[in-house]
Design a protein around this motif. Structure first.
Motif, mmCIF file in Angstrom:
data_model
loop_
_atom_site.group_PDB
_atom_site.id
_atom_site.type_symbol
_atom_site.label_atom_id
_atom_site.label_comp_id
_atom_site.label_asym_id
_atom_site.label_seq_id
_atom_site.Cartn_x
_atom_site.Cartn_y
_atom_site.Cartn_z
ATOM 1 N N PHE A 75 4.876 20.823 25.731
ATOM 2 C CA PHE A 75 5.009 19.453 25.281
ATOM 3 C C PHE A 75 5.485 18.523 26.396
ATOM 4 N N LEU A 76 6.034 19.112 27.468
ATOM 5 C CA LEU A 76 6.593 18.282 28.514
ATOM 6 C C LEU A 76 5.620 18.097 29.670
ATOM 7 N N ARG A 77 5.248 19.198 30.324
ATOM 8 C CA ARG A 77 4.384 19.080 31.492
ATOM 9 C C ARG A 77 3.684 20.401 31.742
ATOM 10 N N ASP A 78 2.444 20.308 32.151
ATOM 11 C CA ASP A 78 1.672 21.497 32.497
ATOM 12 C C ASP A 78 2.051 21.932 33.905
ATOM 13 N N GLN A 79 2.559 23.161 34.037
ATOM 14 C CA GLN A 79 3.053 23.656 35.310
ATOM 15 C C GLN A 79 1.963 24.282 36.166
ATOM 16 N N ARG A 80 0.754 24.300 35.678
ATOM 17 C CA ARG A 80 -0.323 24.921 36.435
ATOM 18 C C ARG A 80 -0.856 23.971 37.505
ATOM 19 N N ALA A 81 -1.478 24.562 38.541
ATOM 20 C CA ALA A 81 -2.052 23.760 39.625
ATOM 21 C C ALA A 81 -3.188 22.903 39.086
ATOM 22 N N ALA A 82 -3.210 21.623 39.476
ATOM 23 C CA ALA A 82 -4.234 20.721 38.973
ATOM 24 C C ALA A 82 -4.637 19.668 39.985
ATOM 25 N N ALA A 83 -3.883 19.454 41.046
ATOM 26 C CA ALA A 83 -4.170 18.395 41.996
ATOM 27 C C ALA A 83 -4.165 18.958 43.411
ATOM 28 N N LEU A 110 0.096 24.491 44.536
ATOM 29 C CA LEU A 110 0.017 25.908 44.887
ATOM 30 C C LEU A 110 -0.373 26.738 43.679
ATOM 31 N N ILE A 111 -1.113 27.803 43.937
ATOM 32 C CA ILE A 111 -1.526 28.732 42.892
ATOM 33 C C ILE A 111 -1.544 30.131 43.486
ATOM 34 N N THR A 112 -1.163 31.116 42.695
ATOM 35 C CA THR A 112 -1.124 32.506 43.151
ATOM 36 C C THR A 112 -2.426 33.206 42.776
ATOM 37 N N VAL A 113 -3.103 33.755 43.786
ATOM 38 C CA VAL A 113 -4.352 34.485 43.588
ATOM 39 C C VAL A 113 -4.037 35.977 43.586
ATOM 40 N N LEU A 114 -4.455 36.657 42.525
ATOM 41 C CA LEU A 114 -4.241 38.097 42.394
ATOM 42 C C LEU A 114 -5.500 38.819 42.848
ATOM 43 N N VAL A 115 -5.401 39.531 43.958
ATOM 44 C CA VAL A 115 -6.529 40.269 44.511
ATOM 45 C C VAL A 115 -6.362 41.738 44.172
ATOM 46 N N SER A 116 -7.283 42.263 43.396
ATOM 47 C CA SER A 116 -7.269 43.682 43.018
ATOM 48 C C SER A 116 -8.699 44.193 43.079
ATOM 49 N N ILE A 117 -9.062 44.770 44.215
ATOM 50 C CA ILE A 117 -10.424 45.241 44.465
ATOM 51 C C ILE A 117 -10.417 46.759 44.502
ATOM 52 N N GLN A 118 -11.228 47.357 43.673
ATOM 53 C CA GLN A 118 -11.436 48.806 43.666
ATOM 54 C C GLN A 118 -12.939 49.048 43.685
ATOM 55 N N ASP A 119 -13.448 49.355 44.858
ATOM 56 C CA ASP A 119 -14.888 49.468 45.073
ATOM 57 C C ASP A 119 -15.213 50.884 45.513
ATOM 58 N N THR A 128 -7.249 22.504 47.830
ATOM 59 C CA THR A 128 -7.704 21.618 48.908
ATOM 60 C C THR A 128 -8.663 20.552 48.432
ATOM 61 N N GLN A 129 -9.226 20.711 47.226
ATOM 62 C CA GLN A 129 -10.212 19.744 46.761
ATOM 63 C C GLN A 129 -10.365 19.864 45.256
ATOM 64 N N THR A 130 -10.565 18.742 44.598
ATOM 65 C CA THR A 130 -10.876 18.729 43.166
ATOM 66 C C THR A 130 -12.299 18.209 42.999
ATOM 67 N N LEU A 131 -13.129 18.964 42.310
ATOM 68 C CA LEU A 131 -14.516 18.592 42.099
ATOM 69 C C LEU A 131 -14.638 17.645 40.914
ATOM 70 N N PRO A 132 -15.747 16.897 40.832
ATOM 71 C CA PRO A 132 -15.894 15.914 39.752
ATOM 72 C C PRO A 132 -15.793 16.500 38.352
ATOM 73 N N ASN A 133 -16.175 17.746 38.154
ATOM 74 C CA ASN A 133 -16.092 18.339 36.812
ATOM 75 C C ASN A 133 -14.737 18.969 36.525
ATOM 76 N N GLY A 134 -13.777 18.820 37.434
ATOM 77 C CA GLY A 134 -12.440 19.347 37.212
ATOM 78 C C GLY A 134 -12.149 20.669 37.877
ATOM 79 N N LEU A 181 -11.409 23.404 40.813
ATOM 80 C CA LEU A 181 -10.524 23.295 41.962
ATOM 81 C C LEU A 181 -11.005 24.203 43.086
ATOM 82 N N VAL A 182 -10.994 23.673 44.298
ATOM 83 C CA VAL A 182 -11.281 24.466 45.494
ATOM 84 C C VAL A 182 -9.950 24.894 46.100
ATOM 85 N N VAL A 183 -9.745 26.189 46.238
ATOM 86 C CA VAL A 183 -8.473 26.720 46.735
ATOM 87 C C VAL A 183 -8.719 27.493 48.025
#
Length: 241
Positions: free
Chosen positions: A68-76, A80-89, A162-168, A170-172
């Motif tokens: 109800f107060l503020r969205d804490q997720r990355a939007a602009a 910062l956003i944390t990327v979880l890399v888990s590759i099992q190939d 680093t960039q926000t696209l017109p449709n919303g 996000l480029v990270v």
């Protein structure tokens, strides 16, 4: 031959750069903006038409918000956003090829407007006009190839919008360097994500990244031992056999 001095100069400069690091660990790269990198290019992708958000009257709930107060997720840009890399190939490929071919060709001119008798004046007397050329060939090819790969990478990396696209979307882009003794490990992640794929703890999985570019490598004493020398790499490129 005119390119030989240029090649020798480039090898000498590369050797001088490596010699300057003798006795010292690899230097860490400075913390800079990803948009200032020499190879940085803004992402351009097909976009749908923009939609005007609607707000309900006398409502405390904001579309796209989980609080109800503020969205804490990355939007602009700059968030910062944390990327979880888990590759099992795991991959296994085996291929066997065998080929064999034989051929025999014969050519002669037993009759050609009476001119076949003139061949004895140009060629040895033992020439037979009906068997001027005879060739034969035989080829055999056999090949066996086997590929076995098992890769596992599990990492967490903080990236910057680093960039926000017109449709919303996000480029990270994010980069992480870890130096242990004389070995430098570097992880790079770049991609496009949807805001809907960002979890409530401001994390996103690597398989939700479109146009994902994930690179994990390093340089240092261990990497130098595992990599072929410059001369061997040059010979592998130049030599055709």
């Amino acid at each position: 031959m005119k390119y030989v001095p240029l090649l020798a100069l480039s090898l000498a400069l590369g050797a001088c750069e490596r010699l300057s690091e003798v006795g010292r660990p690899p230097a860490l790269a400075p913390v800079t903006s990803p948009t200032a990198a020499p190879g940085y290019q803004p992402v351009s992708m097909p976009m749908p038409a923009a939609q005007v958000p609607t707000h309900g009257g006398n409502s405390l709930w904001r579309p796209g918000s989980r609080t109800f107060l503020r969205d804490q997720r990355a939007a602009a840009v700059g968030d910062l956003i944390t990327v979880l890399v888990s590759i099992q190939d795991t991959a296994q490929l085996q291929n066997t090829t065998a080929r064999e071919r034989e051929g025999t060709d014969r050519m002669g001119i037993p009759r050609l407007l009476g001119l076949e008798s003139s061949l004895t004046r140009l060629l040895p007397n033992s020439i037979d006009p009906s068997a001027l050329v005879q060739t034969s060939g035989s080829q055999t090819t056999s090949g066996v190839g086997t590929l076995r790969r098992n890769e596992t990478v599990t990492l967490r990396l903080a990236a910057t919008v680093t960039q926000t696209l017109p449709n919303g979307n996000l480029v990270v882009a994010g980069r992480q360097q870890v130096r242990v003794n004389h070995e430098l490990r570097e992880l790079q992640v770049t991609g496009v994500i949807r805001p809907q794929d960002i979890a409530s703890d401001n994390t996103v999985k690597h398989d939700r990244l479109a146009e994902a570019r994930i690179a994990y490598g390093g340089r240092g004493t261990l990497s130098d031992v595992q990599a072929p020398r410059y001369g061997q790499q040059l010979l592998d490129i130049v030599l055709p056999f």
